[in-house]
Design a protein around this motif. Structure first.
Motif, PDB file in Angstrom:
ATOM      1  N   LYS A 164     -32.315 116.216  22.191  1.00 16.93           N
ATOM      2  CA  LYS A 164     -32.479 115.300  21.040  1.00 16.93           C
ATOM      3  C   LYS A 164     -33.780 115.942  20.380  1.00 16.93           C
ATOM      4  CE  LYS A 164     -31.229 111.218  23.611  1.00 16.93           C
ATOM      5  NZ  LYS A 164     -31.833 109.804  24.316  1.00 16.93           N
ATOM      6  N   LYS A 165     -33.761 115.634  19.016  1.00 14.81           N
ATOM      7  CA  LYS A 165     -34.729 116.344  18.233  1.00 14.81           C
ATOM      8  C   LYS A 165     -36.160 115.632  18.477  1.00 14.81           C
ATOM      9  CE  LYS A 165     -34.120 113.377  14.168  1.00 14.81           C
ATOM     10  NZ  LYS A 165     -32.938 112.693  14.632  1.00 14.81           N
ATOM     11  N   GLU A 166     -36.174 114.374  19.028  1.00  7.26           N
ATOM     12  CA  GLU A 166     -37.341 113.522  19.537  1.00  7.26           C
ATOM     13  C   GLU A 166     -37.891 114.219  20.668  1.00  7.26           C
ATOM     14  OE1 GLU A 166     -34.717 111.248  17.118  1.00  7.26           O
ATOM     15  OE2 GLU A 166     -34.287 112.199  18.994  1.00  7.26           O
ATOM     16  N   GLN A 167     -37.376 114.961  21.590  1.00  5.36           N
ATOM     17  CA  GLN A 167     -37.934 115.668  22.640  1.00  5.36           C
ATOM     18  C   GLN A 167     -38.559 116.750  22.123  1.00  5.36           C
ATOM     19  OE1 GLN A 167     -34.291 116.695  24.695  1.00  5.36           O
ATOM     20  NE2 GLN A 167     -34.130 114.608  25.722  1.00  5.36           N
ATOM     21  N   TYR A 168     -38.615 117.367  21.059  1.00  2.04           N
ATOM     22  CA  TYR A 168     -39.293 118.736  20.785  1.00  2.04           C
ATOM     23  C   TYR A 168     -40.797 118.504  20.746  1.00  2.04           C
ATOM     24  CZ  TYR A 168     -40.993 122.796  18.402  1.00  2.04           C
ATOM     25  OH  TYR A 168     -41.717 123.796  17.849  1.00  2.04           O
ATOM     26  N   ARG A 169     -41.281 117.345  19.953  1.00  2.00           N
ATOM     27  CA  ARG A 169     -42.576 117.387  19.867  1.00  2.00           C
ATOM     28  C   ARG A 169     -43.473 116.814  21.198  1.00  2.00           C
ATOM     29  NH1 ARG A 169     -45.735 113.534  15.214  1.00  2.00           N
ATOM     30  NH2 ARG A 169     -47.937 114.584  15.447  1.00  2.00           N
ATOM     31  N   PRO A 170     -42.862 116.043  22.033  1.00  2.00           N
ATOM     32  CA  PRO A 170     -44.023 115.783  23.313  1.00  2.00           C
ATOM     33  C   PRO A 170     -43.784 117.226  24.112  1.00  2.00           C
ATOM     34  CG  PRO A 170     -41.693 114.439  23.178  1.00  2.00           C
ATOM     35  CD  PRO A 170     -41.849 115.109  21.817  1.00  2.00           C
ATOM     36  N   TRP A 171     -42.659 117.953  24.310  1.00  2.00           N
ATOM     37  CA  TRP A 171     -42.881 119.006  24.955  1.00  2.00           C
ATOM     38  C   TRP A 171     -43.922 120.044  24.311  1.00  2.00           C
ATOM     39  CZ3 TRP A 171     -41.911 120.078  29.809  1.00  2.00           C
ATOM     40  CH2 TRP A 171     -40.859 119.371  30.276  1.00  2.00           C
ATOM     41  N   ARG A 172     -43.886 120.214  23.001  1.00  5.58           N
ATOM     42  CA  ARG A 172     -44.857 121.083  22.323  1.00  5.58           C
ATOM     43  C   ARG A 172     -46.217 120.721  22.525  1.00  5.58           C
ATOM     44  NH1 ARG A 172     -41.851 124.819  22.723  1.00  5.58           N
ATOM     45  NH2 ARG A 172     -43.562 125.090  24.206  1.00  5.58           N
ATOM     46  N   SER A 173     -46.508 119.325  22.592  1.00  4.81           N
ATOM     47  CA  SER A 173     -47.667 118.705  22.585  1.00  4.81           C
ATOM     48  C   SER A 173     -48.300 118.770  24.273  1.00  4.81           C
ATOM     49  CB  SER A 173     -47.570 117.444  22.101  1.00  4.81           C
ATOM     50  OG  SER A 173     -49.002 116.733  22.414  1.00  4.81           O
ATOM     51  N   ILE A 174     -47.345 118.223  25.095  1.00  2.63           N
ATOM     52  CA  ILE A 174     -47.863 118.180  26.361  1.00  2.63           C
ATOM     53  C   ILE A 174     -47.809 119.645  27.320  1.00  2.63           C
ATOM     54  CG2 ILE A 174     -47.383 117.007  28.821  1.00  2.63           C
ATOM     55  CD1 ILE A 174     -46.263 114.584  26.929  1.00  2.63           C
ATOM     56  N   ALA A 175     -46.759 120.274  26.876  1.00  3.85           N
ATOM     57  CA  ALA A 175     -46.551 121.568  27.627  1.00  3.85           C
ATOM     58  C   ALA A 175     -46.184 122.679  26.798  1.00  3.85           C
ATOM     59  CB  ALA A 175     -45.553 121.464  28.882  1.00  3.85           C
ATOM     60  N   PRO A 176     -47.166 122.987  26.106  1.00  7.57           N
ATOM     61  CA  PRO A 176     -46.942 124.219  24.836  1.00  7.57           C
ATOM     62  C   PRO A 176     -46.428 125.494  25.529  1.00  7.57           C
ATOM     63  CG  PRO A 176     -49.153 123.758  25.014  1.00  7.57           C
ATOM     64  CD  PRO A 176     -48.638 122.366  25.860  1.00  7.57           C
ATOM     65  N   GLN A 177     -46.644 125.706  26.647  1.00  8.91           N
ATOM     66  CA  GLN A 177     -46.260 127.045  27.412  1.00  8.91           C
ATOM     67  C   GLN A 177     -45.190 127.094  27.919  1.00  8.91           C
ATOM     68  OE1 GLN A 177     -48.541 124.354  28.788  1.00  8.91           O
ATOM     69  NE2 GLN A 177     -49.343 125.040  30.429  1.00  8.91           N
ATOM     70  N   VAL A 178     -44.404 125.880  27.912  1.00 13.28           N
ATOM     71  CA  VAL A 178     -43.140 125.922  28.621  1.00 13.28           C
ATOM     72  C   VAL A 178     -42.047 126.318  27.240  1.00 13.28           C
ATOM     73  CG1 VAL A 178     -41.067 124.257  29.268  1.00 13.28           C
ATOM     74  CG2 VAL A 178     -43.591 123.936  30.131  1.00 13.28           C
ATOM     75  N   PRO A 179     -41.456 127.309  27.811  1.00 12.56           N
ATOM     76  CA  PRO A 179     -40.171 127.951  26.817  1.00 12.56           C
ATOM     77  C   PRO A 179     -38.989 126.818  26.563  1.00 12.56           C
ATOM     78  CG  PRO A 179     -39.831 129.268  28.941  1.00 12.56           C
ATOM     79  CD  PRO A 179     -41.333 128.068  28.829  1.00 12.56           C
ATOM     80  N   LEU A 180     -38.731 126.749  25.492  1.00  9.95           N
ATOM     81  CA  LEU A 180     -37.571 125.685  24.986  1.00  9.95           C
ATOM     82  C   LEU A 180     -36.444 126.127  24.419  1.00  9.95           C
ATOM     83  CD1 LEU A 180     -39.977 122.959  23.169  1.00  9.95           C
ATOM     84  CD2 LEU A 180     -39.138 122.943  25.669  1.00  9.95           C
ATOM     85  N   MET A 181     -35.264 125.578  24.897  1.00  3.12           N
ATOM     86  CA  MET A 181     -34.127 126.002  24.402  1.00  3.12           C
ATOM     87  C   MET A 181     -33.184 124.932  23.840  1.00  3.12           C
ATOM     88  SD  MET A 181     -31.115 127.753  27.183  1.00  3.12           S
ATOM     89  CE  MET A 181     -29.496 127.740  26.692  1.00  3.12           C
ATOM     90  N   THR A 182     -32.535 125.208  22.913  1.00  2.00           N
ATOM     91  CA  THR A 182     -31.577 124.171  22.239  1.00  2.00           C
ATOM     92  C   THR A 182     -30.213 124.863  21.690  1.00  2.00           C
ATOM     93  OG1 THR A 182     -31.828 122.282  20.872  1.00  2.00           O
ATOM     94  CG2 THR A 182     -32.602 124.390  19.956  1.00  2.00           C
TER      95      THR A 182
END
Length: 540
Positions: A164-182
């Motif tokens: 979900k698009k809503e999941q992006y901001r908290p991941w970037r804010s809380i754990a910016p070092q985690v690689p994200l996929m979509t």
């Protein structure tokens, strides 16, 4: 199947500052080509279990793809479906059941044993140091998920898939070092849209790009693409279809068979290992957006000079594709730059040229730009210490055509010593080929400004007809037999004429490749391209 998400639009503006953080690093793998076990390796044991994670590690896959959900009492567990109905003997939504209730349910495996729903913490412990996790983030709290990842010491072994698009901001804010996929939504289907999206969003992996122009944008942004190959009859045909796209990984329901297939075909360590290509580190100097003319971005080039460049350093010029209406100098593959400039000590130029826009910049504007660029490069040779008297030209598709036409018809100074043609057109007078391919015909009409294949301009603008014993140079041709845009006969004809004129040439054909080549053939092209240069245009 995962749902498509993350529509760009207003979301891009909202997350601009977050996207400006450094790009996270993907987990380390032992193999360059990534194999992902869908829901863990679950042929004999249940999906999304500790046993499936252990089996993933044992079969040699790089990632276990696992689905994260939250129980009624806030515990993190693995379960693909929102309900337990399909995979257990129970009923109800995961979100409506406590952890204790879930763990009373049985998961049945094909081995006759009974398993239980695992917690996220248990799975992290099973994977640590053995296999990476591709975490399909279904329904969970980001802070709690990150807390458990840290507690397990798995910070460098997890990629998170966003649903979900809503999941992006908290991941970037809380754990910016985690690689994200979509996944990209269906409505985001042009290179320009993808370019804008990746300029604003920090994404490390995409899973649904198959178009070559979109894949080129992903490569430009160092975004990996891992495609799904799961079908009811999954096998080598599906894997080859993915490999031909030139992507970096496959998600499979049969990771053991896929790993064995890749090993058998010398592809398990990626294209590099399969074709003895070893990219050098970046021991070269980069000069970007150097203006060689007055047409703005269309008259700019990027230069890559080896650190030890000297007056004898030979120069190679690359011309991008794009049907003369698109494309960019940034398309030159980084691994080719590394090999040529970093390892073999060539100087490398990737140049833009005027594109056709609203009927302007038609032929021969592009050839004039090449002449202007080569003159500019030659004028800088003494200052920057390289050989500005001779060049090798490499072109892809439309750029390959320009390389051939310039060498055979426009190089009055005889500076071009060899041409490498990657699936370019050679004869605009071929009426049959043009009639049978309307897309290609339209591109030619836009370039020439005339529609008639019998026009004198079509003849004058065709490398096949401009080639002679006096102006021919050693020419290497690559082409796929199933090319739907530039018929393979275009290369066949030129090769036959080169041979008849006793001009050094070689024609490399790929029976099952289309316009461009996929992963399985790309490194073969690289290896033969480099071998040709070393024979007909040695670095020193």
């Amino acid at each position: 199947m995962k749902k498509l998400l993350l529509f760009a639009g207003t979301l891009l503006i909202h997350y601009t500052l977050l996207a400006q953080q450094a790009t996270p690093v993907l987990p380390v793998t032992s193999h360059k080509f990534v194999v992902v076990a869908h829901r863990g390796y679950h042929i004999h044991v249940p999906e999304n279990t500790v046993a499936a994670v252990e089996a993933t590690a044992q079969c040699g896959a790089d990632y276990a793809e696992l689905d994260l959900r939250t129980t009624k009492d806030g515990k993190l567990v693995l379960m693909h479906d929102a309900t337990v109905n399909r995979t257990t003997g129970g009923e109800g939504k995961v979100a409506d059941l406590t952890l204790a209730q879930l763990q009373q349910l049985s998961l049945k495996g094909n081995d006759g044993r009974t398993y239980r729903v695992p917690t996220f913490a248990e799975v992290l412990q099973a994977a640590k140091g053995k296999v990476n996790i591709y975490l399909d983030f279904k329904e969970a709290d980001v802070a709690e998920t990150w807390k458990q990842i840290q507690a397990a010491g798995m910070e460098k072994q997890v990629v998170v898939y966003l649903n979900k698009k809503e999941q992006y901001r908290p991941w970037r804010s809380i754990a910016p070092q985690v690689p994200l996929m979509t996944s990209l939504p269906d409505e985001m289907n042009t290179p320009a849209q993808l370019e804008a999206f990746l300029n604003m969003m920090t994404i490390s992996v995409l899973d649904n790009l198959t178009d070559s122009t979109m894949l080129a944008v992903a490569r430009k942004h160092n975004v990996a693409v891992w495609l799904d190959a799961q079908t009811p009859t999954e096998g080598p045909g599906d894997w080859n279809a993915v490999l031909r796209k030139g992507v970096q990984g496959i998600q499979s329901d049969h990771p053991d068979a896929l790993v064995n297939y890749l090993r058998k075909n010398n592809l398990r360590y990626g294209l590099t290992h399969a074709n003895s290509y070893t990219p050098a580190t970046d021991h070269y100097i980069t000069l970007r957006n150097v203006a060689y003319g007055d047409a703005g971005e269309d008259n700019m080039l990027d230069a890559y000079l080896p650190e030890d460049h000297q007056p004898q350093t030979k120069m190679i010029v690359y011309l991008h594709g794009g049907g003369w209406t698109g494309g960019d100098k940034k398309e030159l593959p980084a691994r080719l730059i590394n090999e040529l400039a970093g390892k073999l000590h060539y100087g490398v130029i990737s140049m833009n040229y005027r594109l056709i826009r609203d009927g302007k910049n038609v032929y021969p504007a592009q050839l004039n730009d090449i002449r202007k660029a080569l003159a500019f490069i030659s004028s800088k040779a003494e200052k920057y210490q390289f050989d500005g008297t001779q060049f090798a030209l490499i072109g892809g598709s439309a750029g390959a055509y320009l390389a051939l036409q310039y060498a055979y018809a426009y190089d009055s100074l005889r500076q071009v010593k060899t041409v490498i043609d990657l699936w370019g057109p050679t004869d605009f007078t071929d009426k049959k080929v043009r009639q049978e391919n309307k897309d290609a015909d339209e591109k030619v009409v836009r370039l020439l400004g005339v529609a008639d294949p019998a026009a004198q301009l079509a003849y004058d603008a065709s490398p096949y007809y401009q080639l002679s014993a006096a102006n021919g140079v050693p020419t290497l041709l690559f082409h796929g037999d199933e090319d739907p845009l530039v018929h393979v006969s275009q290369s066949e004809k030129l090769y036959a004429k080169l041979t008849s004129l006793h001009i050094p040439t070689r024609f490399e054909r790929y029976p099952h490749e289309k316009h461009g080549v996929g992963a399985a053939a790309a490194m073969d092209v690289f290896t033969k391209l480099i071998g040709w240069l070393q024979q007909y245009y040695p670095a020193l």
